[in-house]
Design an enzyme around this catalytic site. Structure first.
Site, PDB file in Angstrom:
ATOM      1  CD  GLU A 270      -3.238  -0.789   2.246  1.00 46.82           C
ATOM      2  OE1 GLU A 270      -2.992  -0.179   3.050  1.00 46.82           O
ATOM      3  OE2 GLU A 270      -4.169  -1.366   1.941  1.00 46.82           O
TER       4      GLU A 270
ATOM      5  CD  GLU B 267      -4.981  -5.398   3.007  1.00 51.03           C
ATOM      6  OE1 GLU B 267      -3.600  -5.812   2.745  1.00 51.03           O
ATOM      7  OE2 GLU B 267      -5.236  -4.331   3.845  1.00 51.03           O
TER       8      GLU B 267
END
Length: 487
Positions: free
Chosen positions: A314, A406
């Protein structure tokens, strides 16, 4: 362009013309009045520093936004997104402390909201030094969090030289009827993930939590359960880089990842090897370690046809240009040993396609990674991200190959009430678009993202619904039957 001013317009605030004093933001300080466990101090400090970075970015946007937008421009384009970023960062501080001590309440809902210094001037900075009383805090880990493996950490920084390419070993034959035996070597065809026959497919699976936080939750028993009891297609191995992860013991954690890849391979599962960067959010900070890690892992599994490599979990607080530069340097390392593997590249704004930063997928479309078999990641948490982001994903999927590596059924903090209605809407969309997904997380912690009930990972039983939480029961049902049910 410099010099902007705030003007009143009805109930909104807008940006006036150049030549006037630029406003600045005024953000409340986050006060931590609890002991910070030694294991989490570096992570907490990095997030405190990130709060100052966010303030600087907002002030820069105010300086360079002359003549932009309408009366609500500053609120919608600057103050609103700044609040969202601060909530996320403060929550990560709470979560970090809560891994090894009781989770504090830092009152994110109140201190995340910033106001304007309409006359300009310096913004108050967030203190980042650890309070003296907490610098040596050594609170013992809770049941849900454990220390890193006992393998001795190297005393020198890991080398970044890429090992010589090894000849691929013979591909390990997957058991009959498993995802890998049916689909074989994956590739990217157009905007879809395709199997060995060139047919677009959707993979459904689970993501581990940090392997250092829950070292016993991904094992032969739990992997057998998601493969044979849930009918899942893959496991994502989340190898945190910081927070007591890979950087603290490159040799030990690389060996752990390699062992779990072998275990999953024997079961006929696909595996995502996730280089889980989060704080700091710029993947270039860990470029050398990434090269070494992926060189080692790809060399070990050069003969495999079931491994997908995720190069940056991320990215945050960093531009797409910087992320692409990192990917352009890491992907060649992977390609030396795994020339046909699918590679997942994180997108900016916490893998939101830039949406969290006020951008869109267009920046990727305009400047894509040019290697073959590359997909771009998108993450969502159903209780925080709704119809507006689903619309953006549907639009982006027309131009980009996407992979949801995710997602969660709760808020982006990984905790809170599960929103199964929103989750179902998301998974229905992904099914229609053939976008693969992994749910966070195959763990047994206190937070609602954990698929297993607390204490499950210390035992040997992983099959059936008796060991599962609400979110665990939902995702098992969804993968197994096509209809998600928490009951």
């Amino acid at each position: 362009m410099t010099g902007v001013a705030v003007v009143a317009a009805g109930v909104g605030i807008g940006v006036a013309s150049a030549g006037q004093t630029a406003p600045t933001v005024n953000c409340p300080q986050v006060k931590i009045n609890v002991a910070i466990p030694a294991q989490q101090q570096a992570d907490v400090q990095r997030n405190l520093q990130l709060l100052n970075t966010q303030i600087a970015e907002a002030n820069n946007r105010l300086r360079t936004s002359a003549d932009e937008g309408g009366p609500n421009f500053i609120q919608n384009a600057i103050l609103g997104p700044l609040r969202d970023k601060r909530v996320s960062t403060i929550d990560r501080i709470e979560i970090a402390i809560g891994r090894n001590a009781p989770r504090p309440n830092l009152n994110a809902a109140k201190v995340a909201t910033c106001t304007l210094n309409k006359g300009g001037g310096a913004s108050a900075q967030q203190p980042t030094a650890m309070p003296a009383a907490t610098r040596t805090a050594t609170t013992a880990p809770t049941k849900a969090a454990t220390t890193a493996p006992a393998t001795k950490a190297p005393t020198t920084a890991p080398a970044t030289t890429v090992p010589a390419t090894t000849a691929p070993a013979a591909t390990t034959a997957a058991p009959g009827g498993t995802p890998v035996s049916v689909n074989g070597q994956l590739s990217v065809c157009g905007t879809k993930l395709c199997n060995q026959n060139g047919t677009a497919i959707q993979l459904r699976g689970m993501s581990s939590h940090g392997l250092q936080f829950f070292p016993n939750c991904v094992n032969a028993g739990s992997l057998d359960a998601i493969r044979n009891d849930w009918n899942a297609d893959f496991i994502r191995l989340s190898m945190y880089v910081q927070e007591g992860g890979l950087a603290s013991d490159p040799t030990g954690f690389t060996a752990k990842v390699n062992g779990l890849v072998d275990t999953a391979t024997k079961l006929g599962l696909y595996v995502i090897v996730d280089f889980h960067i989060l704080t700091p959010g710029d993947p270039n900070f860990n470029l050398g370690l990434a090269k070494t890690f992926f060189a080692d892992v790809t060399a070990k599994h050069a003969g495999n046809n079931n491994v997908i490599y995720e190069v940056a979990n991320e990215p945050n607080g960093v531009s797409w240009t910087a992320i692409k530069s990192y990917a352009d340097q890491v992907i060649p390392v992977i390609r030396k040993n795994a020339p046909n593997s699918v590679v997942l590249v994180g997108t900016r704004g916490f893998s939101s396609l830039g949406l969290t930063d006020g951008a869109t997928e267009q920046e990727i479309i305009d400047d894509p990674v040019t290697f073959k078999n590359v997909m771009y990641t998108f993450h969502f948490y159903a209780a925080s991200h709704g119809a507006d982001r689903r619309t953006a994903v549907a639009r982006a999927a027309k131009s980009l190959p996407l992979f949801v590596s995710e997602f969660g059924t709760q808020t982006f903090t990984g905790d809170g009430t599960n929103d199964f209605a929103s989750t179902t809407a998301w998974l229905d969309l992904l099914k229609s678009l053939k976008i693969s997904y992994a749910m966070w997380s195959l763990s047994d912690g206190r937070e609602t993202n954990s698929a297993f009930k607390q204490g499950t990972c210390s035992g040997t039983t992983f099959k059936g619904t008796g060991v599962l939480t609400e979110s665990g029961r939902y995702i098992r049902s969804r993968i197994l039957t096509g209809v998600g049910s928490p009951n």
